[in-house]
Design a protein around this motif. Structure first.
Motif, short mmCIF file in Angstrom:
data_model
loop_
_atom_site.label_atom_id
_atom_site.label_comp_id
_atom_site.label_asym_id
_atom_site.label_seq_id
_atom_site.Cartn_x
_atom_site.Cartn_y
_atom_site.Cartn_z
N GLU A 1 0.79 -1.13 0.04
CA GLU A 1 0.04 -0.11 -0.11
C GLU A 1 0.99 1.31 0.00
O GLU A 1 1.94 1.38 0.69
CB GLU A 1 -0.90 0.05 1.30
N ALA A 2 0.60 2.37 -0.79
CA ALA A 2 1.39 3.37 -0.89
C ALA A 2 0.63 4.51 -0.25
O ALA A 2 -0.56 4.56 -0.06
CB ALA A 2 1.50 3.82 -2.41
N ASP A 3 1.56 5.46 0.31
CA ASP A 3 0.91 6.56 1.06
C ASP A 3 0.41 7.68 0.08
O ASP A 3 0.86 7.58 -1.19
CB ASP A 3 2.06 7.07 2.26
N VAL A 4 -0.13 8.70 0.69
CA VAL A 4 -0.72 9.74 -0.34
C VAL A 4 0.57 10.10 -1.05
O VAL A 4 0.39 10.72 -2.30
CB VAL A 4 -1.26 10.76 0.40
N ASP A 5 1.66 10.67 -0.52
CA ASP A 5 2.79 11.40 -1.32
C ASP A 5 3.30 10.45 -2.34
O ASP A 5 3.50 10.82 -3.42
CB ASP A 5 4.00 11.60 -0.33
N LEU A 6 3.42 9.16 -2.03
CA LEU A 6 4.02 8.21 -3.22
C LEU A 6 2.91 8.32 -4.17
O LEU A 6 3.42 8.36 -5.49
CB LEU A 6 4.27 6.90 -2.45
N ARG A 7 1.90 8.04 -3.82
CA ARG A 7 0.68 8.14 -5.02
C ARG A 7 0.84 9.10 -5.78
O ARG A 7 0.79 9.15 -7.02
CB ARG A 7 -0.73 7.80 -4.38
N GLU A 8 0.85 10.55 -5.11
CA GLU A 8 1.04 11.74 -6.09
C GLU A 8 2.30 11.85 -6.80
O GLU A 8 2.32 12.18 -7.92
CB GLU A 8 0.88 12.87 -5.11
N ASP A 9 3.27 11.18 -6.37
CA ASP A 9 4.60 11.35 -7.25
C ASP A 9 4.58 10.47 -8.19
O ASP A 9 5.13 10.92 -9.31
CB ASP A 9 5.90 10.83 -5.97
N ILE A 10 3.87 9.31 -8.10
CA ILE A 10 3.66 8.20 -9.36
C ILE A 10 2.57 8.84 -10.29
O ILE A 10 3.25 9.02 -11.52
CB ILE A 10 3.16 7.09 -8.86
N VAL A 11 1.58 9.52 -10.07
CA VAL A 11 0.64 10.10 -10.99
C VAL A 11 1.56 11.30 -11.43
O VAL A 11 1.46 11.53 -12.63
CB VAL A 11 -0.20 10.46 -10.02
N SER A 12 2.30 12.22 -10.63
CA SER A 12 2.90 13.18 -11.21
C SER A 12 3.89 12.68 -12.39
O SER A 12 3.90 13.23 -13.38
CB SER A 12 3.60 14.02 -10.17
N SER A 13 4.64 11.69 -12.27
CA SER A 13 5.54 10.99 -13.03
C SER A 13 5.02 10.73 -14.30
O SER A 13 5.51 10.82 -15.27
CB SER A 13 6.42 9.89 -12.22
N ILE A 14 3.86 9.81 -14.14
CA ILE A 14 3.18 9.42 -15.30
C ILE A 14 2.57 10.47 -16.21
O ILE A 14 2.58 10.68 -17.27
CB ILE A 14 1.90 8.60 -15.08
#
Length: 194
Positions: free
Chosen positions: A120-133
């Motif tokens: 499970e990813a925390d909110v910051d990691l999720r945002e980083d992944i989405v931003s990268s994509i």
């Protein structure tokens, strides 16, 4: 392939109707309505069989659709459904729903991304992944996250017809292949004598 082309044509017609008769709000309403129809067909095999069987005449199918969806969906959308049945394309309704959402996503410059992580990813990691994509694809990303413990670590992303595999499992498999293909230098006499 042919069924995808047929579904795409009907989805384009539905999208055109929505944009001409109400804009973004109507586009979203029609999206919700086509989702409801597709979900009903997915969830209720007897309804799907009834609509798809050639043994039931078209007028009976149209009456059932009018009674089931009348007043629950916009009138123009209901007329669209009736035409789909009249043209005997009701088996394509689920694909029409998929294609409709693809068209809406293209028009709004967005892409849906399936993101699989080992944990499970925390909110910051999720945002980083989405931003990268988003940076890589140049589109707004609509993410769906899933935990897949078989990944060991890393991430696998499926977005816009692309698969980005940054999983530890894939990296380990790549390393294994490189090691198997690597040529080792021949041992010299000095290295082999003890």
């Amino acid at each position: 392939m042919a069924s995808t082309i047929v579904a795409r044509n009907y989805a384009e017609i539905l999208y055109t109707l929505a944009t001409r008769h109400g804009g973004d709000t109507t586009v979203d309403q029609y999206g919700d309505a086509i989702n409801d129809v597709a979900a009903l067909l997915e969830r209720e095999p007897r309804v799907r069989e009834f609509l798809e069987t050639p043994r039931v005449d078209v007028d009976a199918k149209k009456r059932v659709i009018e009674s089931a969806f009348g007043g629950r969906v916009p009138d123009l959308f209901l007329r669209f459904l009736l035409i789909v049945v009249e043209k005997r394309r009701q088996a394509a309704l689920r694909k029409i729903a998929e294609q409709y959402h693809d068209i809406v996503d293209e028009a709004r410059n967005r892409v849906r991304a399936e993101i699989r992580l080992a944990r499970e990813a925390d909110v910051d990691l999720r945002e980083d992944i989405v931003s990268s994509i988003e940076g890589r694809l140049g589109k707004t990303v609509l993410p769906s996250f899933e935990v897949d413990p078989s990944l060991i670590g890393g991430v696998v992303i499926r977005a816009g017809g692309q698969i980005l595999d940054g999983s530890v499992r894939r990296r380990a498999a790549g390393l294994r292949q490189r090691l198997l293909k690597a040529r080792l230098p021949a041992a010299t006499t000095a290295e082999t004598s003890y």
